[in-house]
Each structure stands twice: as C-alpha cells, then as structure tokens.
Write a protein that holds these residues in place. Structure first.
Motif, PDB file in Angstrom:
ATOM      1  N   TYR A 111       0.747  -1.335  -0.020  1.00 34.10           N
ATOM      2  CA  TYR A 111      -0.002  -0.086   0.106  1.00 34.10           C
ATOM      3  C   TYR A 111       0.779   1.044  -0.223  1.00 34.10           C
ATOM      4  CZ  TYR A 111      -4.232  -2.746   1.005  1.00 34.10           C
ATOM      5  OH  TYR A 111      -5.212  -3.676   0.925  1.00 34.10           O
ATOM      6  N   GLY A 112       2.072   1.120  -0.086  1.00 33.88           N
ATOM      7  CA  GLY A 112       3.144   2.111   0.001  1.00 33.88           C
ATOM      8  C   GLY A 112       3.504   2.827   1.325  1.00 33.88           C
ATOM      9  N   VAL A 113       3.152   2.075   2.215  1.00 29.81           N
ATOM     10  CA  VAL A 113       3.295   2.352   3.694  1.00 29.81           C
ATOM     11  C   VAL A 113       4.642   1.567   4.179  1.00 29.81           C
ATOM     12  CG1 VAL A 113       2.504   2.373   6.194  1.00 29.81           C
ATOM     13  CG2 VAL A 113       0.805   2.971   3.777  1.00 29.81           C
ATOM     14  N   GLY A 132       5.137   6.722   4.218  1.00 31.30           N
ATOM     15  CA  GLY A 132       6.158   6.323   3.137  1.00 31.30           C
ATOM     16  C   GLY A 132       7.366   6.383   3.028  1.00 31.30           C
ATOM     17  N   LEU A 193      -5.126   2.327   8.616  1.00 28.43           N
ATOM     18  CA  LEU A 193      -4.561   2.806   7.045  1.00 28.43           C
ATOM     19  C   LEU A 193      -5.352   3.891   6.626  1.00 28.43           C
ATOM     20  CD1 LEU A 193      -4.262  -0.896   5.457  1.00 28.43           C
ATOM     21  CD2 LEU A 193      -2.388   0.788   5.807  1.00 28.43           C
ATOM     22  N   ASP A 194      -6.765   4.083   7.073  1.00 31.77           N
ATOM     23  CA  ASP A 194      -7.568   5.224   6.457  1.00 31.77           C
ATOM     24  C   ASP A 194      -6.997   6.447   6.922  1.00 31.77           C
ATOM     25  OD1 ASP A 194      -8.567   4.317   8.910  1.00 31.77           O
ATOM     26  OD2 ASP A 194     -10.451   5.159   8.412  1.00 31.77           O
ATOM     27  N   VAL A 198      -4.729   5.620   3.174  1.00 34.56           N
ATOM     28  CA  VAL A 198      -4.748   4.582   2.433  1.00 34.56           C
ATOM     29  C   VAL A 198      -6.298   4.006   2.516  1.00 34.56           C
ATOM     30  CG1 VAL A 198      -3.954   2.159   2.001  1.00 34.56           C
ATOM     31  CG2 VAL A 198      -2.267   4.035   2.638  1.00 34.56           C
ATOM     32  N   THR A 200      -8.784   1.153   1.594  1.00 36.56           N
ATOM     33  CA  THR A 200      -8.917  -0.056   0.916  1.00 36.56           C
ATOM     34  C   THR A 200     -10.224  -0.885   1.844  1.00 36.56           C
ATOM     35  OG1 THR A 200      -8.005  -2.246   0.624  1.00 36.56           O
ATOM     36  CG2 THR A 200      -7.254  -1.124   2.645  1.00 36.56           C
TER      37      THR A 200
END
Length: 219
Positions: A111-113, A132, A193-194, A198, A200
């Motif tokens: 997820y680019g994290v 990131g 994540l949100d 991010v 999803t």
C-alpha cells in the motif's frame, strides 16, 4: 496452510474454537489461518496489568492466555489467527514473531506504507506524518515519538503449536484505544490505514495479509 475467512464473529467463541483446535490437533493436522473481524472488545494478556485499562466503559474486557498487555479489537480491523505447528515448520518462537511482523511489513509495503519494528515493543509502527518514508529508525525511541502503532501481536504456544495472533488496523474508530494504554504503553498513539491516507476494504486487506502470512509460514 488452509485459509478460513470467518467474517465478523464474537471474540470469546473464536478464542474457545482456537483452544479446541489446538488441543485436538496432532502431528498430521494441517496448519490453518483464520481471518476475522470482532465486535468491540478489549483483551487482556496473561501478565496484563489492570492499571492499563483506563476506562473500558461499555466495551467488554476478556482475559486471555496470550502474551502482552491490553489491546482493542473492533470493526475495521483484520484479525489473523495463524494456527501453526512450529516444530513441523522448524522454527522457534522468536523467528515466528519475526515472520509475523515481516508479513505485516510486506502487506503495508503493498500500500506504499513503511512498517517499522521497535526493539522490545512487538507489533508494527508507522510514521503518521510521512507513512511512506524509508528512513531507518536511529537511536533510542523516546516515548514512540513520531510513531503510531498500526498492527499488534499477541501469541500463545501450546505443545509447539500457536494460537492467538495479530491485528492490522484498516479503517477503524480509534476512540476505544484512548480508553487503554495500548499494549501497556502510556500515551502510545494508534492509527489505521485510512487515517494515513490509504483507503481499502476489509476483504482486500485481509486477502493481502493472508497471502503474505501463508508465504512466511511455509516450511
């Protein structure tokens, strides 16, 4: 490894099912990975200290035999329970924990994290201000400055077989974490994540995590 997606299930019956599976398995029982989401629940580890429960309010607290202190499970979190025979896998507990953390780091990377380990504090952390960034942590971490926990670990091993597991925060209401000292650390920030940009859905995140866990837990 057999992967089972249980969906949203109550915590206590799931714990009892893990105990029963582990007690009944033998040397030929295939390993399983259970993926689920729990209603709001605080769980206390075996050595959990009551002072880390600041004010649970209407959320139930369940005492467990896993390692670690208090944590929170709730909607929007992927909880994964690897039921693994460590002797058959040929590894010990320290390596097992390392592989669980690696699977989370790999999932976040997709997820680019950038997921980070902090020595002496199991779980995976991120930089909320720059999720990131690839810069390594340097020097002693003072009060987790600049970091937030995005995934928690708590395991139990019985007769070389694991249960309990890990939880990855995907899209959560984080308020309940303010009612505890997460994992026993006063003031530890948590995130999902949100909250770091991010977005999803639960099935996608669960599927990605399951894929990485299955790869990490192969002989």
């Amino acid at each position: 490894m057999i992967v089972k997606t249980l969906g949203r299930v109550d915590y206590l019956p799931t714990l009892e099912a893990m105990r029963a599976f582990t007690a009944a398995r033998d040397a030929d029982t295939p390993d399983e990975l259970w993926l689920c989401e729990h209603p709001p629940t605080f769980t206390q580890g075996l050595a959990g200290k009551p002072e880390h429960l600041l004010g649970p309010g209407d959320i139930p607290v369940v005492a467990t035999e896993r390692g670690g202190q208090v944590t929170y499970h709730g909607p929007g979190q992927v909880t994964a329970y690897p039921l693994v025979d460590l002797r058959r896998l040929g590894i010990f507990v320290k390596e097992y924990v390392f592989r669980l953390e690696t699977a989370i780091i790999q999932t976040l990377d997709g997820y680019g994290v950038t997921g980070l380990r902090v020595g002496g504090a199991p779980g995976i952390y991120v930089r909320p201000g720059d999720p990131g960034a690839h810069a390594a942590l340097t020097g002693p971490i003072q009060g987790f400055s600049g970091l937030a926990k995005i995934a928690a670990l708590g395991i139990k091993v019985s007769r070389h077989c694991t249960y309990h597991g890990l939880a990855l925060n995907v899209a959560m209401d984080l308020e309940p974490f303010l009612r505890i000292n997460p994992c026993g650390y006063e003031g530890l920030e948590t995130t999902s994540l949100d909250k770091i940009g991010v977005f999803t859905d639960w099935p996608t995140a669960a599927g990605r995590l399951a894929e990485r866990l299955s790869a990490q837990l192969q002989p």
